[in-house]
Design a protein around this motif. Structure first.
Motif, PDB file in Angstrom:
ATOM      1  N   CYS A  51      -0.238  10.304   3.818  1.00 44.23           N
ATOM      2  CA  CYS A  51       0.791   9.281   3.900  1.00 44.23           C
ATOM      3  C   CYS A  51       2.091   9.884   3.368  1.00 44.23           C
ATOM      4  O   CYS A  51       2.178  10.250   2.189  1.00 44.23           O
ATOM      5  CB  CYS A  51       0.416   8.048   3.071  1.00 44.23           C
ATOM      6  N   CYS A  54       3.653   7.521   0.500  1.00 49.55           N
ATOM      7  CA  CYS A  54       2.988   7.516  -0.811  1.00 49.55           C
ATOM      8  C   CYS A  54       2.743   8.934  -1.330  1.00 49.55           C
ATOM      9  O   CYS A  54       2.274   9.104  -2.453  1.00 49.55           O
ATOM     10  CB  CYS A  54       1.669   6.761  -0.737  1.00 49.55           C
ATOM     11  N   CYS A  65      -2.802   4.176   5.631  1.00 45.89           N
ATOM     12  CA  CYS A  65      -2.687   4.296   4.180  1.00 45.89           C
ATOM     13  C   CYS A  65      -2.990   2.931   3.566  1.00 45.89           C
ATOM     14  O   CYS A  65      -2.352   1.937   3.899  1.00 45.89           O
ATOM     15  CB  CYS A  65      -1.294   4.758   3.774  1.00 45.89           C
ATOM     16  N   GLN A  67      -2.507   1.999   0.616  1.00 48.60           N
ATOM     17  CA  GLN A  67      -1.532   1.582  -0.395  1.00 48.60           C
ATOM     18  C   GLN A  67      -0.303   0.919   0.215  1.00 48.60           C
ATOM     19  O   GLN A  67       0.250   0.004  -0.352  1.00 48.60           O
ATOM     20  CB  GLN A  67      -1.107   2.784  -1.247  1.00 48.60           C
ATOM     21  N   CYS A  68       0.148   1.442   1.369  1.00 47.99           N
ATOM     22  CA  CYS A  68       1.398   0.920   1.933  1.00 47.99           C
ATOM     23  C   CYS A  68       1.229   0.387   3.353  1.00 47.99           C
ATOM     24  O   CYS A  68       2.198  -0.076   3.957  1.00 47.99           O
ATOM     25  CB  CYS A  68       2.486   1.984   1.894  1.00 47.99           C
TER      26      CYS A  68
END
Ligand SMILES: [Zn+2]
Ligand SMILES: [Zn+2]
Lengths: 159, 398, 398, 159
Positions: A51, A54, A65, A67-68
């Motif tokens: 990513c 990140c 990803c 996280q995002c």
């Protein structure tokens, strides 16, 4: 002074047992992570997924990803890494019963931010230690699955 | 929280290696009947049922809960099943709690059952390796199951990481947990494996998965456990003191466990414990808790859980068992029931049994395993890869 | 009921025969991302997740939900999985509702996903018979599965009993349901199988299981659907009208189905419908409902459900489709989404999708499938042997 | 005018498929209902279970009465009964794929209050009807399972 067996009440009838089986067969698709297994099979290479936002490289890879929520990109990784934690398995499932003892370890492959589970081939399984440097060895015949490769100590000359 | 939730009844079958004379629904029946008797209710009064059953392969039956529901004579009443690995019993209690707290129902049956020992490998002429195979279908089938992972390895890997980070627990400290829980089980009439063993017995027992030996493991069990949860209105009609679920927390850590920032601590138990303590207004668990029923699937899990739930600082769990704090005679007894090591681990039933045992403690009905003055206790139900799931409960008396 | 529950967001993947380019957790990600976008929230704001996944064998993964949870970036937040056969999606919505109504959480993700078409029988070189085998492990493994029971037979047996008792539905009436739902699916951009067919096409299609022909069946699908449920406090912050779950009912009929007093009616739908109507204060469903999303796993199921939910008297369901009442142009359109026959049946996702489609209707965002003036609709989620489980919901606009 | 295939977007990579299998094997105990299957195997007889209090005879049997929570008692049943509902299966699971068409029916065996699922052997599967009188026929080789017997029309001279 070993196992004390508890006396258990006997049933007032004789239980009746039958043989049975549950099974399902698959042609399983790796879906979005297909390129990872194709690279293992066809090129004997490890791919991570990165990513850009990140700055995180996933191995095992994921095409999104977590996280995002943005798509990741495939990136080639090396074949060396370090053991983070490990264990020697002496008693296994029926599928792996005959293969004990063997080592399972979480390895941080160089360039990856996450850990990959793999086997480490050692003369003595008790030698597996966190902190060990290891390198991946690919089997000559590969199907495109995790068992296509394993790790050995990075210092090992050959396996 | 809008509505308080009480435990009005608890019933369990003994936990056994195998119940050859019972099907899974017959076991469930025995537990439900006992819980109803304990609650002083008839099955007609149940308004909804939540079933906790882990693995359909164990039962040789997919959707096993729907057959249990019929067998319990609950046809046409609402029911559903939850399944969250080793934490299945905890998830069932959590769901039953929410059903009552929501105002949907006033009387809910929460029933966990598991029967694994019909699994049998004809080549090995053995049950356990086949049971373990059935569990490992729950490991990541693409990246981890094909490498020979076992349930023990799933606990051993974080244990070794914890030893690497903190230098503890030692194998000796782990052995003390085994000795304690096997001993506690003598006081529990439903326990599968009460034994008088020494730390040497544990340390010298067969290697299973480094650093675990035979006596570091719980054994897989068959059994069923049931709770009758009720709203405050029905709790007030009870003719004896009831137990209350005053705190509840849940957390599910990353199951692609290599994705975790830190592998050495029980993240989901830390998070679930915080939530449960907040709800129960517990500030100092070591002082405010009188006992705990923790998920000792392996000895190290109990020690790492001491730390996760703030009984001590991170890395000091081993010292806690060394000091005898968690022994029956200590000031925070852990697993008076014998836990999963002494009483047994009948997966879907386990978390239900633990909550039931805690309810017995706080209502002073725990018999020989009674912790003196027990007013408030903690229950932990964990499962999944490297304890991904935790459900935590604070159980309090009146 | 202490706290009201709103549907703030809905997202779904298209339903397809196979998603060869997605794993189950990648499909789940697509649905969750879409639902979050619809709700105007980020995944960090989710407080708890409830997963509906029916059959671990389909996913080639036991405990699949725990991997979905990680993949959605929800690590350390609470989660659990419910599974109740074809009604799994409904059970997930029911559980998410209870979690919010209880006050435990304010923002809950309810996500259903299923992926069955990786199942494949190498001898038959076909997927469907292997999928069916995976489903039949959910039939009573001792008394019924060994006799060759199929999912179609599980619906055909009560259908024949109903025909015997009431003389309906006729095969022609059943065919009309198929034509309607295949046609409705053209308006649904996520539908798997919109088709223009005639009743003759249905009647002449291949026999599957008397009285069902090919076009009387839904097809098994892969897909994922997600809802963001919120408490009133968060619903009020929304910048557009939201949908409310104003009625909820659940019932689980006897699964040893030979034990039922009457085999000819959908007992669990009758009971769940009554409970949902009572909660939503609906006295005359035929007049007060503007549409319904019913679980048309087979055409006759839709007709028997008309009767079970009081759209007409018992035995008169066939006449209702004859009169065109449930067509898009009728006064009580059923399955504007195309239902399981036209949109598809991705088991764990189906019930979630149906509730989502109802939410789109009552917030007037249903596009080409919009029912004019839709204010209040019914959703039915059924599963298990002879529709043992029913979860019913009344969804209302503002 | 048959199935219109929807055009679906192609993925931008080639999915990778592998063969796989999930299986479990059992020596399954019938538990409390063992006497039912033992009677089938050893005596070619059907046993029901009766609750004296509810005056209800269960077939399939259950050792506990689900209505009053008391134990039931085993009672011998006859081998004739009546079809309550039935269907002909033309498309089956992979295990039964080669055996189609066949009939599945719920039968109320004389003396039982509940229905038992069984196969009915017929020259033409479309002849199966609710209301038919049927009788059980036991196979000569029996393992103690439901497939050890089937039903035929009560009027059939032999099968
Ligand atoms: Zn990112
Ligand atoms: Zn009775």
């Amino acid at each position: 002074m070993m196992a004390r067996k508890k006396k258990e009440a006997e049933p007032d009838f004789v239980p009746f047992e039958i043989s049975d089986r549950i099974d399902m067969t698959y042609r399983y698709s790796y879906g979005g992570i297909s390129p990872f297994f194709r690279a293992i099979k066809e090129e004997a290479k490890l791919l991570g997924s990165r990513c850009a936002r990140c700055k995180k490289t996933y191995l095992p890879p994921r095409v999104n990803c977590s996280q995002c929520y943005r798509p990741t990109k495939w990136v080639p990784l090396g074949t060396e890494g370090v053991v983070i934690t490990c264990t020697a398995v002496y008693y296994a499932t029926s599928r792996f019963y005959a293969k004990t003892p063997f080592v399972c370890a979480y390895i941080r492959v160089d360039g990856a931010d996450t850990l990959l589970l793999q086997n480490i081939l050692l003369d003595d399984v008790a030698q597996a230690r966190p902190g060990m440097r290891v390198r991946a060895v690919f089997r000559p015949e590969r199907k495109g699955e995790m068992a296509d490769f394993y790790f050995v100590p990075a210092s090992a000359s050959s396996f | 929280m809008s509505r308080r939730v009480a435990i009005l009844g608890y019933g369990t079958t003994p936990f056994r290696a195998r119940w050859i004379d019972r099907t899974y629904y017959e076991l469930a029946f025995d537990a439900a009947k006992a819980a109803l008797k304990d609650a002083g209710l008839s099955h007609d009064q149940i308004e909804s049922a939540v079933y906790g059953i882990y693995n359909d392969l164990f039962e040789r039956q997919f959707m096993p809960d729907v057959y249990v529901h019929d067998y319990l004579g609950l046809g046409l009443k609402p029911s559903l099943r939850v399944t969250t690995g080793g934490a299945t019993g905890g998830a069932a209690v959590h769901t039953g709690f929410a059903q009552i707290a929501s105002g949907l129902y006033d009387i809910v049956l929460v029933l966990g059952v598991e029967k694994c020992s019909d699994s049998f490998n004809p080549e090995l002429k053995s049950s356990t390796p086949e049971v373990l195979k059935g569990i490992i279908y729950s490991a990541d089938m693409t990246f981890e199951a094909p490498l020979g992972l076992t349930p023990a390895a799933s606990y051993a890997l974080p244990t070794v990481a914890h030893m690497e980070k903190y230098g503890s627990p030692t194998e000796l400290q782990m052995a003390k947990v085994s000795v304690k829980n096997h001993k506690n089980a003598f006081n529990n009439p439903y326990a599968q494996r009460p034994e008088r063993i020494t730390v040497e017995d544990v340390l010298q027992s067969k290697k299973i998965c480094h650093p675990f030996k035979f006596y570091d493991n719980c054994l897989y069990s068959e059994g069923a456990s049931a709770l009758i949860l009720v709203s405050e209105r029905f709790a007030k009609r009870a003719k004896r003191p009831v137990a209350w679920i005053t705190g509840l927390g849940a957390s599910t850590d990353m199951a692609f466990t290599g994705n975790r920032a830190d592998y050495a601590d029980f993240g989901s138990s830390i998070a679930a414990g915080r939530a449960a303590y907040k709800m129960a207004k517990i500030k100092n668990p070591r002082k405010e808790l009188d006992f705990a029923e923790l998920h000792d699937a392996f000895t190290s899990a109990e020690i790492l859980s001491y730390e996760a739930f703030g009984f001590c600082k991170p890395g000091e769990g081993g010292a806690l068992i060394d000091a005898g704090v968690t022994e029956m005679e200590g000031d925070l007894p852990v697993n008076p029931s014998g836990g999963l090591i002494g009483c047994g681990h009948a997966v879907g039933a386990t978390g239900v049994m633990q909550v039931g045992e805690a309810a017995l403690q706080v209502t002073r009905r725990a018999g020989k395993q009674q912790v003196k003055g027990a007013q408030q206790g903690l229950v932990q139900s964990i499962g999944g890869p490297a304890t991904s799931w935790t459900f935590a409960f604070v159980i309090k008396g009146e």
